[in-house]
Write a protein that holds these residues in place. Structure first.
Motif, PDB file in Angstrom:
ATOM      1  N   GLY A 285       0.803  -1.212   0.000  1.00  0.00           N
ATOM      2  CA  GLY A 285       0.000   0.000   0.000  1.00  0.00           C
ATOM      3  C   GLY A 285       0.835   1.261   0.000  1.00  0.00           C
ATOM      4  O   GLY A 285       2.050   1.235   0.198  1.00  0.00           O
ATOM      5  N   ARG A 289      -0.225   7.102   3.161  1.00  0.00           N
ATOM      6  CA  ARG A 289      -1.650   7.179   3.445  1.00  0.00           C
ATOM      7  C   ARG A 289      -2.003   7.569   4.883  1.00  0.00           C
ATOM      8  O   ARG A 289      -3.034   8.208   5.091  1.00  0.00           O
ATOM      9  CB  ARG A 289      -2.354   5.876   3.067  1.00  0.00           C
ATOM     10  CG  ARG A 289      -2.057   4.674   3.940  1.00  0.00           C
ATOM     11  CD  ARG A 289      -2.839   3.454   3.407  1.00  0.00           C
ATOM     12  NE  ARG A 289      -2.739   2.309   4.296  1.00  0.00           N
ATOM     13  CZ  ARG A 289      -1.797   1.396   4.221  1.00  0.00           C
ATOM     14  NH1 ARG A 289      -0.876   1.493   3.278  1.00  0.00           N
ATOM     15  NH2 ARG A 289      -1.764   0.384   5.058  1.00  0.00           N
ATOM     16  N   GLU A 297      -9.856   3.977   0.060  1.00  0.00           N
ATOM     17  CA  GLU A 297      -9.753   2.540   0.297  1.00  0.00           C
ATOM     18  C   GLU A 297      -8.680   1.898  -0.573  1.00  0.00           C
ATOM     19  O   GLU A 297      -7.917   1.041  -0.120  1.00  0.00           O
ATOM     20  CB  GLU A 297     -11.112   1.879   0.035  1.00  0.00           C
ATOM     21  CG  GLU A 297     -11.139   0.388   0.344  1.00  0.00           C
ATOM     22  CD  GLU A 297     -10.884   0.090   1.812  1.00  0.00           C
ATOM     23  OE1 GLU A 297     -10.329  -0.984   2.113  1.00  0.00           O
ATOM     24  OE2 GLU A 297     -11.219   0.948   2.665  1.00  0.00           O
ATOM     25  N   THR A 300      -4.687   1.152   0.078  1.00  0.00           N
ATOM     26  CA  THR A 300      -4.088  -0.023   0.715  1.00  0.00           C
ATOM     27  C   THR A 300      -3.345  -0.882  -0.298  1.00  0.00           C
ATOM     28  O   THR A 300      -2.646  -1.816   0.076  1.00  0.00           O
ATOM     29  CB  THR A 300      -5.158  -0.865   1.405  1.00  0.00           C
ATOM     30  OG1 THR A 300      -6.146  -1.242   0.444  1.00  0.00           O
ATOM     31  CG2 THR A 300      -5.826  -0.080   2.534  1.00  0.00           C
TER      32      THR A 300
END
Length: 345
Positions: A285, A289, A297, A300
Motif C-alpha cells: 500500500g 496514506r 480505500e 491499501t
C-alpha cells in the motif's frame, strides 16, 4: 551521456529481531554528465542510504548500479569515478593533517600526479579551482585554522582530485552559515559545468533544489513519490507529500507569530512521523496514506506511477506515485491541494 544508472535498488538493514528494515525500495534513476539531479525528502526518507549504496559503503539487498553503462566495475576504478562531498566539513577532514596532505593523498593514490613538483602543482591547482588562495598558504594550514566554508571547499577539492565522473553531494551546505551557502552551491554548479560532472545533490531545501538542478526526485519512506523537471515539481507539485513539503518551506516575510506557529506544526509533524515509523504497512500500500488528506480505500494497494503532462500536451517526464491520477495518467491533471495545516494548540 549517462554517467551512472541505478536499476531497482533496494537497501535493507538487519535488525536484532524480526525482518530486516527496508530503507530504500526499488529505486531507479540515471545521472547524466553536465546535469544535476536533486534528491529531496525529510529526515528518514532514505536519502543517505542511497548515497551510501552509490559510494559502496553499504551493499544493496538487490538491484544494479551501472557506471558508464557497465555493471560490476572493480573497486579501484569505481571509487576513482564516483566521489562524495560529505555534509559536515568539520568531521570529514582529519584535524591532524595539513590541507596539503588531504589533497596530495588522493592524487598519489589514484595516480593523477607523481611525487614532488608534479604533486605540488596539482595541489595548488585544486585549491585555485575552489577559490582558496594564496594556495601555498592554505596548503600549510590545518582544518581548525579554516572557516566552515573554507573547509567545505577543501572537501570539494579533495573529491575532485581523482578527476571523477560522478559527484555525490550529501547536503553540502546544511552545516554552513547562511551567508556562504550560495557561494558553495554556485561553486559546485560551476565545477559541474566546467568538468562535465554528473551531480547528485541530496537536500531537504526545495528552493536550492529547484534553482541548482534540472530534475528532482522526492523520496518518502524509501520510495520516490514524485519526479520530474525541477520547476514543475516545485511550482506544480502533484503528490500530496510534495505539496506538504512545499507548504512547509519557510517564508522570509513571516511574522514572529507565524514562525512560532510553523514551529509548532513541525513539532507535531515530527511526533506523527515517529508514530508512522512504528506502523506496519500491510502489503504494498501507499506509505503516505496515514498522513494523506486524500486517502481512500484503494490506497491499501500499491499506487501506479502516473505520467503528468503539461497543459500543452507534451511529455516532460513528470510522474507521481499516487492513485489520484489513476484515470488521467497522460493528461494535465489538476492536483488536489493539501489544506493548510493548523498550529497545534
Amino acid at each position: 551521456m549517462t554517467a551512472l544508472e541505478v536499476r531497482d535498488l533496494t537497501i535493507e538493514y538487519p535488525q536484532a529481531h524480526g525482518r530486516p528494515f527496508r530503507a530504500v525500495h526499488d529505486l531507479s534513476f540515471s545521472l547524466h554528465a553536465g546535469q544535476t539531479l536533486a534528491l529531496v525528502g525529510e529526515s528518514g526518507s532514505g536519502k543517505s542510504s542511497v548515497l551510501k549504496a552509490l559510494s559502496r559503503l553499504v551493499r544493496p539487498a538487490r538491484g544494479e548500479i551501472l557506471l558508464g553503462g557497465r555493471e560490476g566495475v572493480r573497486g579501484t576504478e569505481y571509487r576513482r569515478a564516483v566521489q562524495m562531498v560529505f555534509q559536515d566539513p568539520f568531521a570529514s577532514l582529519n584535524p591532524s593533517h595539513t590541507i596539503d596532505h588531504h589533497l596530495r593523498r588522493p592524487l598519489l593514490a589514484t595516480g593523477r600526479a607523481r611525487r614532488g613538483a608534479e604533486a605540488d602543482a596539482a595541489v595548488a591547482e585544486l585549491l585555485r579551482q575552489v577559490n582558496l588562495t594564496p594556495a601555498a598558504d592554505v596548503a600549510r594550514k590545518r582544518p581548525h585554522e579554516l572557516s566552515g566554508g573554507q573547509r567545505q571547499r577543501v572537501a570539494i577539492a579533495r573529491a575532485l582530485a581523482p578527476q571523477p565522473d560522478v559527484l555525490l553531494a550529501d547536503e553540502p551546505v546544511s552545516m554552513l552559515d547562511v551567508s556562504i551557502r550560495l557561494e558553495i552551491l554556485n561553486l559546485l554548479d560551476h565545477l559541474k559545468r566546467e568538468r562535465d560532472l554528473a551531480l547528485l545533490y541530496v537536500t531537504h531545501d526545495l528552493a536550492t533544489a529547484r534553482h541548482f538542478s534540472s530534475e528532482i526526485m522526492v523520496m518518502y519512506r524509501g520510495e520516490v513519490v514524485e519526479r520530474g523537471p525541477s520547476d514543475e515539481v516545485i511550482l506544480s507539485p502533484k503528490h500530496p507529500y510534495t505539496q506538504l513539503l512545499a507548504a512547509a518551506a519557510p517564508s522570509t516575510g513571516a511574522t514572529r507569530e507565524q514562525v512560532r506557529a510553523a514551529r509548532q506544526v513541525r513539532l507535531a509533524a515530527r511526533a506523527q512521523r515517529d508514530a508512522e515509523r512504528r506502523e506496519v504497512v500491510v502489503g504494498d500500500g501507499c506509505r503516505f496514506r496515514p498522513r494523506c488528506p486524500f486517502a481512500m480505500e484503494k490506497c491499501t494497494q500499491r499506487p501506479p506511477e502516473a505520467r503528468i503532462s503539461p497543459a500543452d500536451g507534451t511529455s516532460s517526464g513528470h510522474r507521481a506515485l499516487c492513485w489520484l491520477y489513476e484515470d488521467t495518467p497522460a493528461t494535465a491533471a489538476t492536483a488536489p491541494t493539501v489544506p493548510p495545516q493548523k498550529a497545534a494548540p
